[in-house]
Scaffold this active site. Structure first.
Site, PDB file in Angstrom:
ATOM      1  CG  ASP A 135      -2.060   0.959   1.102  1.00 14.05           C
ATOM      2  OD1 ASP A 135      -2.121   1.699   0.108  1.00 14.05           O
ATOM      3  OD2 ASP A 135      -2.910   0.979   2.017  1.00 14.05           O
ATOM      4  CB  ALA A 136       3.220   2.504  -2.256  1.00 17.96           C
ATOM      5  CE  LYS A 137      -4.169   4.866   0.319  1.00 18.44           C
ATOM      6  NZ  LYS A 137      -3.587   3.856   1.225  1.00 18.44           N
ATOM      7  NE  ARG A 138       5.857   4.957  -3.630  1.00 22.24           N
ATOM      8  CZ  ARG A 138       6.240   5.345  -2.424  1.00 22.24           C
ATOM      9  NH1 ARG A 138       5.600   6.334  -1.830  1.00 22.24           N
ATOM     10  NH2 ARG A 138       7.246   4.748  -1.807  1.00 22.24           N
TER      11      ARG A 138
END
Length: 271
Positions: free
Chosen positions: A93-96
């Site tokens: 879960d990095a939401k790049r």
């Protein structure tokens, strides 16, 4: 196996749609781990070992590791998952969300450095910001669609040619961006009506990462009714804090396992 193949196999073998989020907060570590240099790794490892029988995958949240300067422990944790639980997908879960060469580096970080099976990304910068992740053809790209936080409505409910923006994103991902067949969407359990609208819009094949049960208060019955596909799967229903910091009798790992099992059973009772 590709991400989707691994996810389908995990749904079947575990009989579970539960995904455990790994959000290790140093201020909430058990007393036995406080002050240890590898406390984050040990905490997450013990949670994984306790809850693995009840889940379809794990979702490390990169911010908790990066804020503590523990990226090396995240690398070790992902390696541990790949070695000990190779059948369970790792969703980082990095939401790049960036473009061009920068997005290429982020993709290398997620898939090369950490070896994740899938990553969460933002759609706000458009197709070329997602393309570098799609170049890793066997990896999952899970796009933010209708997020579980109340402020998501500020943008996600804006109308575009009569369609709310979150459904425009769902259509783009399902029908244009999903070139590798490995895409999914993030849709919060806190908004079951929108979850149902997304499922109807994208059909049965696109998996949904669904945060918001547990500490955020999303309803399991409503989530299953809205988001399951025709096969009674189709979702990775994430719970983090409610499991990681569960209270109960016995060792803290036993409490985490108990809540994970109960959550898995509650989901199964409603799908």
């Amino acid at each position: 196996m590709s991400f989707i193949q691994k996810l389908n196999a995990a749904w079947a073998s575990s009989d579970s749609l539960l995904m455990v989020g790994l959000d290790p907060d140093l201020t909430r570590m058990p007393d036995e781990l406080k002050g240890k240099p590898d406390a984050i790794f040990q905490f997450c490892k013990q949670v994984i070992d306790a809850t693995a029988p009840f889940v379809c995958g794990f979702k490390p949240q990169i911010a908790y590791f990066a804020a503590a300067g523990a990226e090396g422990q995240l690398e070790d944790l992902c390696a541990y998952l790949r070695e000990q639980y190779p059948h369970l997908p790792i969703v980082l879960d990095a939401k790049r969300g960036d473009i061009g060469a920068t997005a290429t580096q982020y993709a290398q970080e997620v898939f090369g450095r950490y070896g994740a099976d899938a990553v969460t990304v933002s759609p706000y910068l458009g197709a070329d910001s997602v393309e570098p992740y799609l170049e890793w053809e066997d990896r999952g790209v899970i796009v933010l669609c209708r997020t579980s936080n109340p402020g998501g409505s500020d943008l996600q409910f804006l109308m575009t040619d009569g369609v709310p923006l979150y459904l425009r994103v769902a259509d783009l991902v399902a029908n244009k961006w999903n070139k590798t067949g490995q895409c999914g969407l993030v849709v919060g359990a806190t908004f079951p009506n929108e979850l149902a609208a997304v499922r109807q819009a994208v059909g049965d094949s696109l998996p949904l990462l669904v945060p918001g049960i547990g500490a955020q208060g999303g309803d399991i019955a409503a989530t299953c009714a809205a988001g399951c596909n025709a096969q009674k799967t189709g979702m990775m229903i994430n719970s983090s804090r409610a499991i990681l910091y569960a209270q109960g009798a016995g060792h803290w790992t036993e409490a985490a396992a108990s809540v994970a099992k109960q959550t898995r059973d509650d989901i199964n009772a409603h799908r």
